[in-house]
Write an enzyme that holds these catalytic residues in place. Structure first.
Site, short mmCIF file in Angstrom:
data_model
loop_
_atom_site.label_atom_id
_atom_site.label_comp_id
_atom_site.label_asym_id
_atom_site.label_seq_id
_atom_site.Cartn_x
_atom_site.Cartn_y
_atom_site.Cartn_z
N GLU A 167 2.25 -1.17 2.76
CA GLU A 167 3.01 -0.36 1.79
C GLU A 167 2.08 0.41 0.87
O GLU A 167 2.38 1.53 0.44
CB GLU A 167 3.99 -1.26 1.01
CG GLU A 167 5.16 -1.68 1.91
CD GLU A 167 5.69 -3.08 1.67
OE1 GLU A 167 5.47 -3.64 0.59
OE2 GLU A 167 6.32 -3.62 2.61
N GLU A 182 -0.47 -7.59 9.98
CA GLU A 182 0.93 -7.27 9.71
C GLU A 182 1.30 -6.00 10.45
O GLU A 182 1.11 -4.88 9.93
CB GLU A 182 1.13 -7.06 8.20
CG GLU A 182 0.82 -8.29 7.37
CD GLU A 182 1.62 -8.30 6.07
OE1 GLU A 182 2.26 -9.32 5.81
OE2 GLU A 182 1.64 -7.30 5.35
N ASN A 221 4.49 -12.92 -0.39
CA ASN A 221 4.31 -11.65 -1.08
C ASN A 221 5.66 -11.21 -1.63
O ASN A 221 6.53 -10.79 -0.88
CB ASN A 221 3.75 -10.61 -0.09
CG ASN A 221 3.64 -9.22 -0.69
OD1 ASN A 221 3.81 -9.05 -1.90
ND2 ASN A 221 3.35 -8.24 0.14
N TRP A 222 5.80 -11.33 -2.95
CA TRP A 222 7.10 -11.04 -3.56
C TRP A 222 7.36 -9.54 -3.71
O TRP A 222 8.44 -9.13 -4.11
CB TRP A 222 7.20 -11.73 -4.93
CG TRP A 222 7.19 -13.24 -4.85
CD1 TRP A 222 7.15 -14.00 -3.70
CD2 TRP A 222 7.23 -14.17 -5.93
NE1 TRP A 222 7.16 -15.34 -4.01
CE2 TRP A 222 7.21 -15.48 -5.38
CE3 TRP A 222 7.28 -14.04 -7.33
CZ2 TRP A 222 7.23 -16.63 -6.17
CZ3 TRP A 222 7.30 -15.19 -8.11
CH2 TRP A 222 7.29 -16.47 -7.53
N LYS A 223 6.33 -8.73 -3.47
CA LYS A 223 6.46 -7.27 -3.60
C LYS A 223 7.04 -6.91 -4.98
O LYS A 223 6.77 -7.63 -5.94
CB LYS A 223 7.27 -6.70 -2.43
CG LYS A 223 6.70 -7.17 -1.07
CD LYS A 223 7.27 -6.47 0.12
CE LYS A 223 6.61 -7.02 1.38
NZ LYS A 223 7.05 -6.32 2.60
N HIS A 279 -2.37 -3.65 1.84
CA HIS A 279 -1.05 -3.89 2.42
C HIS A 279 -0.49 -2.56 2.96
O HIS A 279 -0.74 -1.50 2.38
CB HIS A 279 -0.11 -4.47 1.36
CG HIS A 279 1.18 -4.94 1.95
ND1 HIS A 279 2.21 -4.07 2.24
CD2 HIS A 279 1.58 -6.16 2.36
CE1 HIS A 279 3.21 -4.76 2.79
NE2 HIS A 279 2.85 -6.03 2.87
N GLY A 339 7.25 -11.88 3.33
CA GLY A 339 7.93 -11.07 2.32
C GLY A 339 9.30 -11.64 2.01
O GLY A 339 9.44 -12.59 1.23
N GLY A 340 10.32 -11.10 2.67
CA GLY A 340 11.71 -11.45 2.37
C GLY A 340 11.99 -12.95 2.28
O GLY A 340 12.63 -13.42 1.32
N GLY A 346 9.79 -6.24 7.25
CA GLY A 346 11.10 -5.98 6.66
C GLY A 346 12.14 -5.49 7.65
O GLY A 346 13.20 -5.02 7.26
N SER A 396 8.44 -10.14 9.17
CA SER A 396 9.69 -10.81 9.53
C SER A 396 9.52 -12.28 9.93
O SER A 396 10.20 -12.77 10.83
CB SER A 396 10.42 -10.03 10.62
OG SER A 396 10.79 -8.75 10.13
P1 13P Z 1 8.71 -9.36 5.56
O1 13P Z 1 8.43 -10.83 5.72
O2 13P Z 1 9.82 -9.09 4.60
O3 13P Z 1 8.84 -8.67 6.87
O4 13P Z 1 7.40 -8.72 4.85
C1 13P Z 1 6.15 -8.98 5.38
C2 13P Z 1 5.12 -8.49 4.44
O5 13P Z 1 4.98 -7.29 4.24
C3 13P Z 1 4.30 -9.49 3.75
O6 13P Z 1 3.22 -8.90 3.10
#
Ligand code: 13P
Length: 257
Positions: free
Chosen positions: A101, A171, A12-14, A99, A235-236, A177, A214
């Protein structure tokens, strides 16, 4: 002989990447995985809407593409929104729904998430329903009731047949994050709980349940070795092709055992 495992590794590149950096990133991933045995590993990336076309063009045969969000109406006067039909027709395979967020920053309720899920199931997209508890919900001992409520509302009008087309991503919000992933035991316990609750609801229990929060190249093996963890939503670590490819390689190796 035990059945071999299958995995789904999703990035997920956000709100990261421009059209040109998205092209470089997906090309790097595509190149990095070309010699891996991916017969039991599905790989997907979720770029921002504006980069979906270029990512589809450069993804190569092994990388599916998805959208990070959708709206539940098919079309009309909804400025700024994108429907599931549009995402499907653009060539995407997946759509993320709910998600954390979206839930916290954009105030999406369980009810809106249910509408989005239903809209996605009208198309050929595979929805990835994201659920998870916050730190205060965990600390106050409410993890299971929060997950139950999120599942109950999302699935209330979804038939057992439709539920078989879904993917769930667990999640925990406190792990997203933060660099503090759930331990393999915490994640396994939650995934097992989710599967049991799907059975209580009379829904498909064998659907993939991905862990997100993470995930890194260093902890992927421990997490993906758990019996109820069928993949990762990252994510990251999905924003650098080296770390994302390393996690995919781990899944490929585990799928061969
Ligand atoms: P991180 O891997 O950066 O913690 O993000 C997880 C995420 O929200 C994937 O959708």
């Amino acid at each position: 002989m035990t059945k071999k495992r299958s995995y789904c590794i999703a990035g997920n590149w956000k709100m990261n990447t421009t059209p040109s950096s998205a092209t470089t990133l997906v090309s790097g991933i595509s190149h990095g995985i070309e010699n891996l045995n991916l017969s039991r590993v599905r790989v997907a990336v979720f770029p921002p809407f504006i980069n979906i076309n270029t990512v589809l063009e450069h993804a190569g045969g092994h990388i599916a593409v998805g959208a990070q969000n959708c709206y539940y109406e098919p079309n009309g006067a909804f400025t700024g929104e994108v429907s599931c039909g549009m995402i499907d027709d653009a060539g995407c395979t997946y759509v993320l729904i709910g998600h954390s967020e979206r839930r916290t920053i954009f105030k999406e309720s369980n009810t809106v998430i249910e509408l989005k899920l239903k809209a996605a199931l009208q198309t050929s997209l595979t929805p990835i329903l994201c659920i998870g508890e916050t730190l205060s919900e965990r600390q106050s001992g409410n993890t299971w009731s929060v997950l139950q409520e999120q599942l109950n509302t999302a699935f209330q009008t979804i038939t057992p047949e439709q539920s078989a087309r879904l993917v769930i991503a667990y999640e925990p919000v406190w792990a997203i994050g933060t660099g503090v992933a759930a331990t393999k035991d915490e994640a396994q316990e939650a995934h097992h709980f989710i599967r049991k609750h799907l059975s209580v609801l009379g829904k498909e229990t064998s659907i993939p349940i991905l862990y997100g929060g993470s995930v890194t190249a260093d902890n992927a093996r421990d997490l993906l070795s758990q019996p109820d963890i069928d993949g990762a939503l990252i994510g990251g670590a999905s924003l650098k092709h080296e770390s994302f490819v390393s996690i995919i390689r781990t899944a490929a190796l585990l799928s061969e055992n």
